[in-house]
Design a protein around this motif. Sequence first.
Motif, mmCIF file in Angstrom:
data_model
loop_
_atom_site.group_PDB
_atom_site.id
_atom_site.type_symbol
_atom_site.label_atom_id
_atom_site.label_comp_id
_atom_site.label_asym_id
_atom_site.label_seq_id
_atom_site.Cartn_x
_atom_site.Cartn_y
_atom_site.Cartn_z
ATOM 1 N N ARG A 57 -10.780 7.239 -5.302
ATOM 2 C CA ARG A 57 -11.738 6.796 -6.439
ATOM 3 C C ARG A 57 -12.092 5.309 -6.379
ATOM 4 O O ARG A 57 -12.737 4.628 -6.060
ATOM 5 C CB ARG A 57 -10.581 6.853 -7.490
ATOM 6 N N VAL A 58 -10.739 4.739 -6.018
ATOM 7 C CA VAL A 58 -10.833 2.799 -5.135
ATOM 8 C C VAL A 58 -11.473 2.798 -4.042
ATOM 9 O O VAL A 58 -12.619 1.909 -4.247
ATOM 10 C CB VAL A 58 -9.556 2.438 -4.685
ATOM 11 N N VAL A 59 -11.542 3.410 -2.744
ATOM 12 C CA VAL A 59 -12.141 3.194 -1.982
ATOM 13 C C VAL A 59 -14.190 2.947 -2.150
ATOM 14 O O VAL A 59 -14.625 2.608 -1.371
ATOM 15 C CB VAL A 59 -11.445 4.626 -0.917
ATOM 16 N N GLU A 60 -13.527 4.579 -2.852
ATOM 17 C CA GLU A 60 -15.476 4.340 -3.053
ATOM 18 C C GLU A 60 -15.622 3.503 -3.701
ATOM 19 O O GLU A 60 -17.012 3.023 -4.037
ATOM 20 C CB GLU A 60 -15.637 6.355 -4.067
ATOM 21 N N MET A 61 -15.272 3.363 -5.452
ATOM 22 C CA MET A 61 -15.734 1.910 -5.411
ATOM 23 C C MET A 61 -16.170 0.709 -4.524
ATOM 24 O O MET A 61 -16.978 0.389 -5.277
ATOM 25 C CB MET A 61 -14.905 1.359 -6.624
ATOM 26 N N GLU B 59 0.551 -1.403 0.262
ATOM 27 C CA GLU B 59 0.108 0.177 -0.074
ATOM 28 C C GLU B 59 0.770 1.507 -0.005
ATOM 29 O O GLU B 59 0.116 2.147 -0.499
ATOM 30 C CB GLU B 59 -0.829 0.305 1.087
ATOM 31 N N ILE B 60 1.864 1.214 0.737
ATOM 32 C CA ILE B 60 3.000 2.210 0.805
ATOM 33 C C ILE B 60 3.932 2.680 -0.663
ATOM 34 O O ILE B 60 4.333 4.005 -0.729
ATOM 35 C CB ILE B 60 3.651 2.964 2.218
ATOM 36 N N VAL B 61 3.599 1.959 -1.620
ATOM 37 C CA VAL B 61 4.440 2.313 -2.964
ATOM 38 C C VAL B 61 4.079 2.095 -4.089
ATOM 39 O O VAL B 61 2.874 1.883 -3.827
ATOM 40 C CB VAL B 61 5.111 1.029 -3.350
ATOM 41 N N PRO C 123 -1.683 5.408 3.313
ATOM 42 C CA PRO C 123 -2.169 6.475 3.232
ATOM 43 C C PRO C 123 -3.579 5.780 2.692
ATOM 44 O O PRO C 123 -4.684 6.359 2.383
ATOM 45 C CB PRO C 123 -1.247 6.902 1.541
ATOM 46 N N TRP C 124 -3.561 4.378 1.983
ATOM 47 C CA TRP C 124 -5.023 4.025 1.679
ATOM 48 C C TRP C 124 -5.722 3.696 2.987
ATOM 49 O O TRP C 124 -6.571 3.687 3.066
ATOM 50 C CB TRP C 124 -4.560 2.998 0.936
ATOM 51 N N TRP C 125 -4.840 3.576 4.164
ATOM 52 C CA TRP C 125 -5.973 2.818 5.302
ATOM 53 C C TRP C 125 -6.361 4.434 6.092
ATOM 54 O O TRP C 125 -7.280 4.380 6.808
ATOM 55 C CB TRP C 125 -4.831 2.443 6.478
ATOM 56 N N LEU C 126 -5.473 5.297 5.994
ATOM 57 C CA LEU C 126 -6.493 6.574 6.279
ATOM 58 C C LEU C 126 -7.362 6.889 5.613
ATOM 59 O O LEU C 126 -8.381 8.182 6.108
ATOM 60 C CB LEU C 126 -4.822 7.982 5.977
ATOM 61 N N VAL C 127 -7.169 6.820 4.329
ATOM 62 C CA VAL C 127 -8.232 7.469 2.802
ATOM 63 C C VAL C 127 -9.648 6.251 3.080
ATOM 64 O O VAL C 127 -10.663 6.995 3.710
ATOM 65 C CB VAL C 127 -8.033 7.319 1.749
ATOM 66 N N ARG C 128 -9.357 5.135 4.020
ATOM 67 C CA ARG C 128 -10.188 4.341 4.662
ATOM 68 C C ARG C 128 -11.234 4.730 5.580
ATOM 69 O O ARG C 128 -12.600 5.346 5.385
ATOM 70 C CB ARG C 128 -9.913 3.171 4.502
ATOM 71 N N LYS C 129 -10.679 5.819 6.690
ATOM 72 C CA LYS C 129 -10.776 6.421 7.434
ATOM 73 C C LYS C 129 -11.058 7.781 7.387
ATOM 74 O O LYS C 129 -11.662 8.301 8.059
ATOM 75 C CB LYS C 129 -9.735 6.359 8.776
#
Length: 518
Positions: free
Chosen positions: A290-294, A188-190, A254-260
């Motif tokens: 975009r991915v999280v909302e999908m 997730e970080i790269v 950052p993916w986890w943070l966006v999820r939150k």
Amino acid sequence: MVHYDDKPGHAEELENKPGAVFSEKAAVSDFRAEAIEAENVEHNMTVIEAMKAYPMASFWAFVMSCTIIMESYDVFLMGNFVALPAFVKKFGVDAVVDGKAVRVIATQWQSALQVSGQLGALIGVFVAGPLTSRIGYRYATLTGLMLLNAFIFVFYFANSLPVMFAAQILEGIPWGIFIANAPAYCSEIVPLRLRAPATQMLQMFWAIGSIIVGAVTYRYNKQDGAEAYRIPIALQWLFPTPLAILIFFAPESPWWLVRKGRHEEAARSVERLGKKSQVNSADAVSMMRRVVEMEASAKKPSHLELFKGTDLRRTLIVCGVYAAQNLTGNLIANQAVYFFTQAGIKSDTAFALGLITSALQMIFVMLSWILTTYYGRRSIYLWGSAVNTVLLVALASLGLIVSVLFTLGPAPASWVIIGETSAIRLRPLTTGMGRATYYIVEIPCIFLASYMLNPTGGNLGGKCGYVWGGTGLACLVTAYFFLPEMKGRSYREIDIMFKRKIPARQWKKTEIDVNDDE
């Protein structure tokens, strides 16, 4: 600094408001252009350009991968202890083999000791998913490191096999947290082009753990006293505290943070992972949104959801790849030194050969970075598995060659597949479930492997290669029909291809339009 209108926790609130999910999906168009731009940038990057743009992402993936050393160290340590003269003298039993009196660790204890850590890790991986989903990768890993520091005391002062068995179960709990979190965090970080080498580092650190064990036990295998096994146990304390300090300062995914719904923090995390002059954090966060909302759902992530709809296929792939690691003869590597001693090789030579085997594994893992990055995951996994299966059947007694070649193809490719396959919102749960499958399969395999090698058991020696050749062939056939190629795919594209139920063998030639949202 980038500013967003979303309030903290917004994504989590969506999970409890079904109507909000659809209105939020409609709002994707507000940042669609930025998301498309960020995805195109990642697609157009070369590996070298990605490394230059995200130097700290590679560093933090390296740091998180170091947590795997601890499980590897202890797994190989127990495998070596059953061949360590001082350990066998203290905890072994007298037996007669081929008319000669020998002292060995009883078969049931030999298996129990090597399976105890896995039992604890099985608990740990189920703890890791909910824990990480709630508090993040950093704090979940820190929790595991502190627990490990405490549990090592139990192992160090153990003076009987039952206490060692209990100590290994306790140590296994934080291992489960590490092994579930590391591949997910690294992936997730790269950026896209670095996903393969970042996750394959996990296999390299597994090899490093075995190298350290090999060097330590080689140094102490001639000692008669308790220090021959106490010192190797104590060396485990070298890892948790320094790693905890480093991970405390690491950026959260950052993916986890966006999820939150914590978009500003996600942007700052992206800026810490890459160079500000080369990375547009606003666009990167938009791509993640975009991915999280999908994937947005009215429900909170749960283990039950892993086995529904398109997520079932993703879960089965992760679980299958994890299970296959134990069914293709790789367990021989964990018992390398014992394998050599049963072949009649002197203990000091056996420990030296075990060390050489581990060093070769690390070199082959590094070679696999090139192969997997440029030739794909599916291709390397299938060809590597095919060669492995042939060698197991044809060579049998040279099965340790397989354990080295396994680290060129199937083993490192597995980590990339595991990191890429799961949906973002379910990733901590999926990687935990996959690793749980690994342990569920590994536990009976350890008993089987110990029985086949032990002179008081099956005493099959190299002939055990025939058994693993059969299971390896079954894994190869399954992978051929069900394992897709995810090389060069963004997480958005992977989501769409799973939702469209595209057959595994057609993934490589399927094109997904950059404007598609599903």
